[in-house]
Design an enzyme around this catalytic site. Sequence first.
Site, PDB file in Angstrom:
ATOM      1  CB  CYS B  39     -22.050 -23.814  -7.535  1.00 60.02           C
ATOM      2  SG  CYS B  39     -22.734 -25.149  -6.547  1.00 60.02           S
ATOM      3  N   GLY B  65     -16.039 -26.003  -7.844  1.00 58.83           N
ATOM      4  CA  GLY B  65     -16.842 -27.188  -7.577  1.00 58.83           C
ATOM      5  C   GLY B  65     -16.281 -28.381  -8.308  1.00 58.83           C
ATOM      6  CG  ASN B 139     -22.231 -19.643  -7.122  1.00 59.27           C
ATOM      7  OD1 ASN B 139     -22.150 -20.267  -6.070  1.00 59.27           O
ATOM      8  ND2 ASN B 139     -21.419 -18.651  -7.448  1.00 59.27           N
ATOM      9  N   GLY B 140     -25.003 -20.332  -5.141  1.00 59.54           N
ATOM     10  CA  GLY B 140     -25.421 -19.530  -3.997  1.00 59.54           C
ATOM     11  C   GLY B 140     -26.340 -20.284  -3.067  1.00 59.54           C
ATOM     12  CE1 TYR B 278      -8.936 -21.406   0.057  1.00 55.93           C
ATOM     13  CE2 TYR B 278     -11.258 -21.441   0.619  1.00 55.93           C
ATOM     14  CZ  TYR B 278     -10.086 -22.102   0.340  1.00 55.93           C
ATOM     15  OH  TYR B 278     -10.073 -23.463   0.334  1.00 55.93           O
TER      16      TYR B 278
END
Lengths: 498, 498, 498, 498
Positions: B39, B65, B139-140, B278
């Site tokens: 996210c 996302g 996020n996480g 990445y």
Amino acid sequence: MTSSVANGGTAVTKLWTGDYYNEGNGDKDSIFDKLKEECGVFGVFGHPDAANLSYYGLHALQHRGEESCGICTSDNGTFHYHRGMGLVKEVFDRDKLESLVGSQAIGHVRYSTAGASRLANAQPLVFKYRGGDLAVCTNGNLVNEPGIRKELEDSGSIFQTTSDTEVIAHLIARSPKDLVEAVKDAFARLIGGFAFLIQTQGRLIAACDPHGLRPLVMGRLGDGYIFASESCALETIGAVYERDVQPGELLILDKDGLHEDRFAPLERRAVCAMEYIYFARPDSDIYGVNLHTSRKRMGQTLAQESFVDADIVTGVPDSSISAAIGYAEQTGIPYELGLIKNKYTGRTFIQPSQELREKGVKMKLSAVRKVVEGKRVVMIDDSIVRGTTSLRIVNMLREAGALEVHVRITSPPFMNPCYYGIDTPNPADLIASSKTVEEIRQAINADSLYFLSEKGLIDSVGGHDDEYNRGLCLACFNNDYPTPVEFEDAKLTSCSCD
Amino acid sequence: MTSSVANGGTAVTKLWTGDYYNEGNGDKDSIFDKLKEECGVFGVFGHPDAANLSYYGLHALQHRGEESCGICTSDNGTFHYHRGMGLVKEVFDRDKLESLVGSQAIGHVRYSTAGASRLANAQPLVFKYRGGDLAVCTNGNLVNEPGIRKELEDSGSIFQTTSDTEVIAHLIARSPKDLVEAVKDAFARLIGGFAFLIQTQGRLIAACDPHGLRPLVMGRLGDGYIFASESCALETIGAVYERDVQPGELLILDKDGLHEDRFAPLERRAVCAMEYIYFARPDSDIYGVNLHTSRKRMGQTLAQESFVDADIVTGVPDSSISAAIGYAEQTGIPYELGLIKNKYTGRTFIQPSQELREKGVKMKLSAVRKVVEGKRVVMIDDSIVRGTTSLRIVNMLREAGALEVHVRITSPPFMNPCYYGIDTPNPADLIASSKTVEEIRQAINADSLYFLSEKGLIDSVGGHDDEYNRGLCLACFNNDYPTPVEFEDAKLTSCSCD
Amino acid sequence: MTSSVANGGTAVTKLWTGDYYNEGNGDKDSIFDKLKEECGVFGVFGHPDAANLSYYGLHALQHRGEESCGICTSDNGTFHYHRGMGLVKEVFDRDKLESLVGSQAIGHVRYSTAGASRLANAQPLVFKYRGGDLAVCTNGNLVNEPGIRKELEDSGSIFQTTSDTEVIAHLIARSPKDLVEAVKDAFARLIGGFAFLIQTQGRLIAACDPHGLRPLVMGRLGDGYIFASESCALETIGAVYERDVQPGELLILDKDGLHEDRFAPLERRAVCAMEYIYFARPDSDIYGVNLHTSRKRMGQTLAQESFVDADIVTGVPDSSISAAIGYAEQTGIPYELGLIKNKYTGRTFIQPSQELREKGVKMKLSAVRKVVEGKRVVMIDDSIVRGTTSLRIVNMLREAGALEVHVRITSPPFMNPCYYGIDTPNPADLIASSKTVEEIRQAINADSLYFLSEKGLIDSVGGHDDEYNRGLCLACFNNDYPTPVEFEDAKLTSCSCD
Amino acid sequence: MTSSVANGGTAVTKLWTGDYYNEGNGDKDSIFDKLKEECGVFGVFGHPDAANLSYYGLHALQHRGEESCGICTSDNGTFHYHRGMGLVKEVFDRDKLESLVGSQAIGHVRYSTAGASRLANAQPLVFKYRGGDLAVCTNGNLVNEPGIRKELEDSGSIFQTTSDTEVIAHLIARSPKDLVEAVKDAFARLIGGFAFLIQTQGRLIAACDPHGLRPLVMGRLGDGYIFASESCALETIGAVYERDVQPGELLILDKDGLHEDRFAPLERRAVCAMEYIYFARPDSDIYGVNLHTSRKRMGQTLAQESFVDADIVTGVPDSSISAAIGYAEQTGIPYELGLIKNKYTGRTFIQPSQELREKGVKMKLSAVRKVVEGKRVVMIDDSIVRGTTSLRIVNMLREAGALEVHVRITSPPFMNPCYYGIDTPNPADLIASSKTVEEIRQAINADSLYFLSEKGLIDSVGGHDDEYNRGLCLACFNNDYPTPVEFEDAKLTSCSCD
């Protein structure tokens, strides 16, 4: 032109949409004042998956036209077609594709003009005439279309589109001869650059203009024949490249197989140089030359012609990456990602207001501060049209901390309008038509500027040694048009494919 | 989990859509079995264009996302919000943005799980509680979320989403303390990797987990403060990077400006290495390290560790281009465009049937025959998850005529699941968890295969010498998790951000 | 007919829709096998709100065609148009309407055929010809269209639609005379029933076929002139009814005002009787006769012709309510709501499966148990086409407890196809063409059945005593067609307005 | 209320829509200032077609709420749900319905407020709590909701909607008892008018408030049980009416069948009189009384109470047609179609500008000139709220030529606000709260005006003689509320079902 389409204020998505789409704001390339690609065509004959293959083939040609698309199949004498505004993936769904039955198909992607556009111009156009059903699609532009159109109107023809394609259909329908002869007569009257696909019940006809200005290749997939504007579409569907359709050639497919014919003798081949420089996909080959490879060579040649001492080389994405790598390899200066493009930007993206832009809100391109800060940058681009984009990008690099910006262009100065399918701005707006290279350098705020020489370009493309200019049209650089262009009503490509 | 969302057969576009979207077929990465990003969060405090800036900021974070997104603003005590399924450019239009008035905003982009997804999980989540309005996005992933959720349910809480975010809101609402103390108490209970933004009337709170597993940066735009998961979003809106939010830190903005606080002491920093390898955009910097530069160094290090004689180097687009160029520069082997990705592929694209795929119809990636034919190819990729993708790409290169394919990976073998926000497949499906490098080489049909060493990776990222592993979490490679992960109910990131 | 449009399996809503819409399942009247109305036209000349008035006018005519619609305005020599699939309220939004500037407009609503339909057939059709821009729309059907089309094709014309309208445009464009004379020549060749509106720069032309088969009225709004298929559209926009356009008349509006002309002498007036019985809105007047009033008289006459002792009278909604009230008033039997129609049913409604239908799930019509239980019911309907609907409704009433069901029809038996714009099924499927009244009664399971006599119908409509049949066309009842219909290629109204 | 949803300028249709819909302009009833219906509920237990039946059932209840709808099924312990903005036919498609597997379902239609509305409020609401999954939907309004909500917030609850339904879910979840006892405890705290459906894994619970203010019926279909707000929904799906759910009753369905229970003793029954007068569909029965029949009786009683000599009787469509026919039958004055409503008007219809309206452009209602011209008209309507609509309609009739307009209302003067689920305007805006009947007559420009007496209304409805007011709530007419309504925070039905 007195008839125009309705022009609403903002782009609105409709459940039941109608026959035009109006790009609310000029999203497309409002920063990238790039030349506009024209269109792409794709055809299948003798393969049971004709519509599906066309879907994937047109998808591979999507870069040649994002505005509208369409596919028309023929199944035992019945035509089925669907056209719509938008990308291939937006216009077609599974149901639509399944309904397009038949083993023959022609398809089209069309590019977006800056202003309004309309579904009526989406191709293939489908007609009924004395001979039955006829579907036509084209990539390119006819210089003498206005004269032919007027002549047709004077003899009682009516037009529902502004497309060259409708003119061709009228010419074919008015000929008393059989289809192939009628097509040959019709094509013999045309002056310009074009690739055509024509479908009737049981026949598919492919043709290129007498100079091969617009590319068209033929491939095989099983027993079927495939036609495409670029070879990348063959690769995408797993077809095997067979050959390029030759200038002036007419290839006819029917139940007896392939018939090779001509509507004009092969004179001078003159493939559009901008296809090599900018338009075609890097994984396509035109007349046997791979585009990535040729662009990398342009970068290498450019390095030989105009070395400059610098810390990094960067390319303007996406079109100039290959050339930038070539430049870097030739010079030993490292290639770096100095500029990045947001891959999600597209039609429905809301452009920042002038105010926000001035405050620094970037549109689709931005400079990578950590990469360019404190560096002397060689920036590779493929062309300079108005110069406004170049200025923005140079300034973007400087604001991100570049010490010097050296601009290297992989083509000669773009000075003359195109009559063959590339949408060029008003000639007066072409910066190279009125300014010297030094003046352009100042206008774009570069530390140095160099354009690839005509010879460098020709050599980088390569190809047959014995051909004039190795078979390239360089008219936009050198005013040497392969066809007559001086007519009372000569049509510039103001809106290509129309 | 007994409650699931309805799961229709095909993706259908609706005029009046409802609260879930069902990805008809697993388009996303059906070939690319890549790890899924989690996210992205974005926040603005004290700027009149809060909603617009959030739009552009979230757009820059779109790669984190693509499934859903949302923005919640606060204007003199009134919250305005809009959330929807789809890309930022699809969910918001001019009218929606204009209606989101106020000088504070938090926003979110959420990634798409393989199966169904629903609007109810779109963030920011907005609640009313004793203290007024509360908006939260994150996020996480919380490792110990199941335990906390059960405890809350047992004391009478109800849940409308499956999101960690709702758990946090309950913890805050149940605390009798004032907001900041309540948030600190709540966060102190959380184990995992996360970046949080919390908005109330007149306050914005930003926080990172105690190991800084998920990135979060702060910048300034005029008098306003900006928060973003990645620095590229700052650059996009013209904001100036100020600093990374530190592990365990709590930054509070209110009418008196910025207050720096902590909910946990700074222990060991352990930033997710996959962000460097990445996930993050190449133009972002994390803790001062530029991603393109660090990836290029990974390619260079890889060349030093495992040189192989070959004719060309190619990278798997888009993520491995930087590394491939680094490998090429280091070895002198030319970088070429051996693989190309169709940039138009996306959610609504119709995947070719199995039959068509077997006949050679390519999906989004294809090899460039003219470039690889007859060549010995070094193919750079960032990771191997299941191995199926690598096999397909290697075979694609071979079918296009590559003589040899040497695979070089810019990370160590991926062997352990992530608990901190990266959606990893079932550990048994990680090819490196059960196979040796030689066995993997055979499985992917490569002539040779090499994984970057752990040390090589650490050195390529760089950063502070004195930190353990230079501040990286390498648990997915070496099983060295920075937090406890062994709980009765420990939650893997099966669906990140939930 | 060898060319057909693609025919998908289910109705799919698209963001970017294309040029056809395919009604997935035959929702429309799958129970109500009613005759299909044809089309409606609307025109404005000399009023600044031309597009807005057209929007409201077409909305009032929506019952005449729900499939597609369009408006074309003319503004100082520039045409603006928009057409789309769907209802007026779906096709147009504020932006679209605002973009249709100008003080002249013509508009159209088109009815939906049972199967596929396409945007290409949406009207007004807009052409360019020698004389400039030309927009045409029509309601009705030309019997001799196939012959004219063939003749045009033989001389080289091409066709992009299957519409009569395109034939007319060709005839006009091919005439060497000036516009009005060209139109008169063109119309003189047409055999059939039609109402036309033609727009050029600065001129609007309205015309009716020589028998006035299809209605067309003229009104005034301020200084402007309004044309509409039905007077209800005048009332809706606040215009004042002026007069019906007479059979064979040509009304021309230009900067000098109204010019009255003729392209054919007034012979026998023969207005479609089904307009009175079923099609036109009850608040419209045709040749001075109000439709509600005339239908109520039909109910009264029916009561006089075929009284039956019963407990309640009910009408099949919506078209037979007026007649049912007339029947009730005449007999003193109370009118009750024995049948009710769900007003929300429409195009996108999912029809119940056969299985669910057999289990009792109702579609759009249901009987009201409490009202009909234990009652002898007189059920009024306007016509019996195939008989299947009547059978279902009678059974529905019986299942709801009706003791007896006496069916009374406000028209004579429908036995002959229409050539003038009403979409009639295959003549063999008209139940009255092969069965006696007694046989029909049995087929529809009624206790008694009576059809209004031809004389009763004529007297109920009323109007001028001195006209033959009081100016009605009764061909579908008595085979007395007002025009020749026997041509080699005579076109039935298989798809009206085409 | 400090939290509000974003409020855009115009209604915009989105491909990927989000969680709110904003009705651009107050289309709904901007002329018809009618009272707003609240909501409708529908439930299925023990039938394999639960979702499909819910679709058709909710479609039959669509008039009770056009804004949003939803269905939640339960299949072996797994909940599946879908909710969306719009009509039932717009929110659900075949794929969505097929995905809603299971033999239990509850569904909901919600009415549209004048302003913004949001998906978050669409029902059924679905929660997870200690006991598992819980879905709840409701029709009605809780007077004491604000107090309970505050109490819950004070003890740490968070709220994501403004709905009463979420309050109920909190009360249930916080109870330590088993589900049925928890529900009974929760309901015992509620004051107001409501019908509830609650679904858990394997159980369906239906309940009515202790006075039966909002209707709820139970039926059988095969072995399954059906619940619906109105009996018309039973008829639509072929189910057999069994009985009305009694005031204070709790019906529980589980694997052992039906359990009858109570959460409150049956005190005084007080069904909302407006259900009989206006809201419910004419083909529904409430407590055994058919609505069409009862409305026809209201018309007859009105005729007895206030005969006036006139030429025609007309009803305001659609709600007053039954009463108008009753009035006509009683008096012998013919019923005529003096007013007509455009059946195509709906949400997306563009309202005419003020300027166009003043020029005479009609919205959805118009008078039929030919019918009313020169006539003395009795106009039947069901209620007068603000009086503005009545004035417009009377004037419309006069402009169409009516000589006299006598208004007859089938209910007593509407003077008091509703606390039980009917959205009433500010009490000060109720014309009858401040004006005498004579003053109202003048305000609406009628020649005479009469309101049905309270006794006339009660007698027309009929039903059990022995009940107080025959079981009706007439509080809006006579201020006699069946529950306490005086609380510090008492909630009027400002936005029903919230």
